[in-house]
Scaffold this motif. Structure first.
Motif, PDB file in Angstrom:
ATOM      1  N   ARG A 118       0.428  -1.405  -0.105  1.00  0.00           N
ATOM      2  CA  ARG A 118      -0.296  -0.254  -0.138  1.00  0.00           C
ATOM      3  C   ARG A 118       1.311   1.430   0.407  1.00  0.00           C
ATOM      4  N   ASP A 119       2.300   0.915  -0.496  1.00  0.00           N
ATOM      5  CA  ASP A 119       3.060   2.264  -0.651  1.00  0.00           C
ATOM      6  C   ASP A 119       2.842   2.666  -2.176  1.00  0.00           C
ATOM      7  N   TYR A 120       2.051   4.019  -2.380  1.00  0.00           N
ATOM      8  CA  TYR A 120       1.385   4.796  -3.483  1.00  0.00           C
ATOM      9  C   TYR A 120       2.317   5.069  -4.247  1.00  0.00           C
TER      10      TYR A 120
END
Length: 127
Positions: free
Chosen positions: A27-29
């Motif tokens: 979830r590292d966008y």
């Protein structure tokens, strides 16, 4: 295992898919992990791997080498040179401490630019 024992290396091709999938899974966008154009605008030659993906690969390396009963107790890593698409990272490990079922492994993951990751992993390996 005893201090000085070396784990067999793991050679990992660093693909664009690995970098993007790792960023999405953690979830590292941040755009530098999936958008090459924006990464270049920010000074990088291409997208690069995030620390959470690196952390997962380090954990995989240790547990794959020490077996299915290995349990990670502590992972302490530091990033250095970035991993870009097209790189190859070679993970190596050396046992630095052993006490009963617990061992500490010094980890180095190197690519063409130098050390991408260094650190230590404390792992319990029940007998």
């Amino acid at each position: 295992m005893k201090p000085g024992d070396e784990l067999p290396p793991l050679v990992l091709p660093i693909t664009r898919t690995l970098i993007v999938a790792g960023a999405i899974a953690s979830r590292d966008y941040q755009d530098v992990h999936h958008d090459a154009e924006l990464a270049r605008e920010k000074g990088s030659p291409d997208i690069f791997m995030n620390i959470l993906t690196t952390n997962g690969l380090v954990g995989r390396y240790v547990t794959d080498r020490l077996g299915p009963r290995a349990v990670l107790r502590k992972v302490a890593i530091r990033l250095g040179a970035p991993n870009h698409p097209g790189d190859t990272m070679t993970l190596t490990g050396t046992v630095t401490e052993a006490d009963g079922d617990t061992v500490q492994v010094r980890i180095v993951g190197a690519n063409r630019l130098g050390n991408h990751v260094t650190g230590t992993v404390t792992v319990e390996v029940p007998r």
